[in-house]
Design a protein around this motif. Structure first.
Motif, PDB file in Angstrom:
ATOM      1  N   ARG A  13      53.876  61.295  61.469  1.00  0.00           N
ATOM      2  CA  ARG A  13      53.539  61.785  60.129  1.00  0.00           C
ATOM      3  C   ARG A  13      54.748  62.478  59.494  1.00  0.00           C
ATOM      4  O   ARG A  13      55.074  62.234  58.317  1.00  0.00           O
ATOM      5  CB  ARG A  13      52.350  62.751  60.206  1.00  0.00           C
ATOM      6  N   ARG A  14      55.437  63.333  60.257  1.00  0.00           N
ATOM      7  CA  ARG A  14      56.620  64.021  59.719  1.00  0.00           C
ATOM      8  C   ARG A  14      57.740  63.033  59.402  1.00  0.00           C
ATOM      9  O   ARG A  14      58.445  63.176  58.396  1.00  0.00           O
ATOM     10  CB  ARG A  14      57.100  65.084  60.712  1.00  0.00           C
ATOM     11  N   ARG A  73      57.409  59.882  58.506  1.00  0.00           N
ATOM     12  CA  ARG A  73      57.050  59.161  57.279  1.00  0.00           C
ATOM     13  C   ARG A  73      57.353  60.007  56.037  1.00  0.00           C
ATOM     14  O   ARG A  73      57.814  59.491  55.013  1.00  0.00           O
ATOM     15  CB  ARG A  73      55.569  58.779  57.300  1.00  0.00           C
ATOM     16  N   GLU A  74      57.090  61.322  56.123  1.00  0.00           N
ATOM     17  CA  GLU A  74      57.352  62.190  54.985  1.00  0.00           C
ATOM     18  C   GLU A  74      58.841  62.230  54.655  1.00  0.00           C
ATOM     19  O   GLU A  74      59.240  62.202  53.485  1.00  0.00           O
ATOM     20  CB  GLU A  74      56.844  63.600  55.293  1.00  0.00           C
ATOM     21  N   THR A  75      59.682  62.298  55.690  1.00  0.00           N
ATOM     22  CA  THR A  75      61.129  62.341  55.477  1.00  0.00           C
ATOM     23  C   THR A  75      61.665  60.987  55.052  1.00  0.00           C
ATOM     24  O   THR A  75      62.593  60.894  54.244  1.00  0.00           O
ATOM     25  CB  THR A  75      61.849  62.799  56.756  1.00  0.00           C
TER      26      THR A  75
END
Length: 291
Positions: free
Chosen positions: A216-217, A219-221
């Motif tokens: 999830r992290r 994908r955000e970056t």
């Protein structure tokens, strides 16, 4: 966040590995629409016994013309590897140290150039050769603050193409910086990104929750992706070998591995090893390492 790539620099020496690096860099320059610079380090010859290094004048060396000719030949071979329509700047820098250090000369050249991406060719070294000989590309990795892509001259591998970005992730800061660059490259190439999370083969169920959080992290970056983003968990005890094996399975898709580096010192890394170091040495495709 890392600075967007604004310039590509490729050290060249006329070798097949340097030619592969030039082809890869030419492809990236076209995708990213950024300038490309061909760089050749001209070494000083070994000093005579009667020489005083501090007083030596490089321009007075009798073999200066030969060294210049070799430099021009290396750059000419590099140009042959490029699309004729692609413009490239040429630079020759002299390694004026008494003890030759081309990696230091390369690092000094790019120091302070924000947005620089180095692309370097390298030979595959194994075992004792890897520890004793080292390589210029490995030395440069430990002396620059910009991303470095290592390209091997592999049979059957087209370095002038990117069909998929493989991004090992672990939730760390260095992996976050790699994810940012991976997103930039994937958007430029219009290709899919595969997130790779390595965990021990006998990991507990809690590791599955950890993988979800890391994905999830990442994908955000990564940001907006032009194609699909795939999540792959690699159960393995030897993480580097698992990443390389997956890259071999994806070879038909022309992968590029983008990964962070934890920053072990050169000799400590040679003695203890690191995941990024082993991936560079073993991978069949280009590997971009982000400090």
């Amino acid at each position: 966040m890392p600075t967007p790539i604004t310039r590509l620099v490729v050290p060249v020496d006329g070798s097949p590995a340097a030619g592969a690096a030039v082809r890869h860099a030419g492809h990236l320059a076209t995708l990213l629409q950024v300038p490309l610079r061909l760089l050749h380090v001209v070494p000083l010859p070994p000093a005579e016994l009667s020489d005083i290094p501090a007083n030596r004048q490089a321009t007075a060396d009798h073999d200066l013309a030969i060294r210049r000719e070799r430099a021009e030949t290396a750059i000419a071979r590099a140009r042959e590897a490029l699309d004729p329509a692609l413009e490239a700047e040429e630079r020759m820098v002299e390694d004026a140290r008494f003890l030759r250090s081309p990696e230091r000369a390369i690092a000094d050249h790019v120091a302070g150039e924000a947005g620089c991406l180095l692309v370097m060719g390298a030979r595959h070294l194994r075992g004792v050769d890897r520890f004793v000989q080292g390589s210029v590309s490995h030395g440069v990795l430990h002396q620059v603050g910009c991303p470095v892509t290592i390209v091997h001259d592999e049979p059957g591998v087209d370095p002038a193409a990117i069909g998929r970005v493989l991004l090992p992730v672990d939730g760390s800061e260095h992996a976050r910086r790699a994810a940012s660059l991976a997103g930039e490259l994937a958007r430029a190439a219009g290709v899919a990104v595969e997130l790779l999370f390595c965990r021990p083969g006998q990991a507990a169920d809690s590791e599955a929750d950890s993988a979800s959080a890391v994905f999830r992290r990442a994908r955000e970056t990564l940001g907006e992706a032009p194609a699909e983003v795939v999540e792959t968990v690699l159960p393995a005890e030897r993480f580097a070998e698992a990443i390389v094996e997956l890259a071999r399975r994806r070879q038909a898709e022309r992968p590029l591995i983008v990964m962070g580096r934890r920053g072990l010192g050169r000799w400590r890394e040679s003695l203890l090893g690191s995941v990024s170091h082993r991936v560079i040495n073993l991978a069949p495709c280009p590997v971009c390492v982000v400090p």
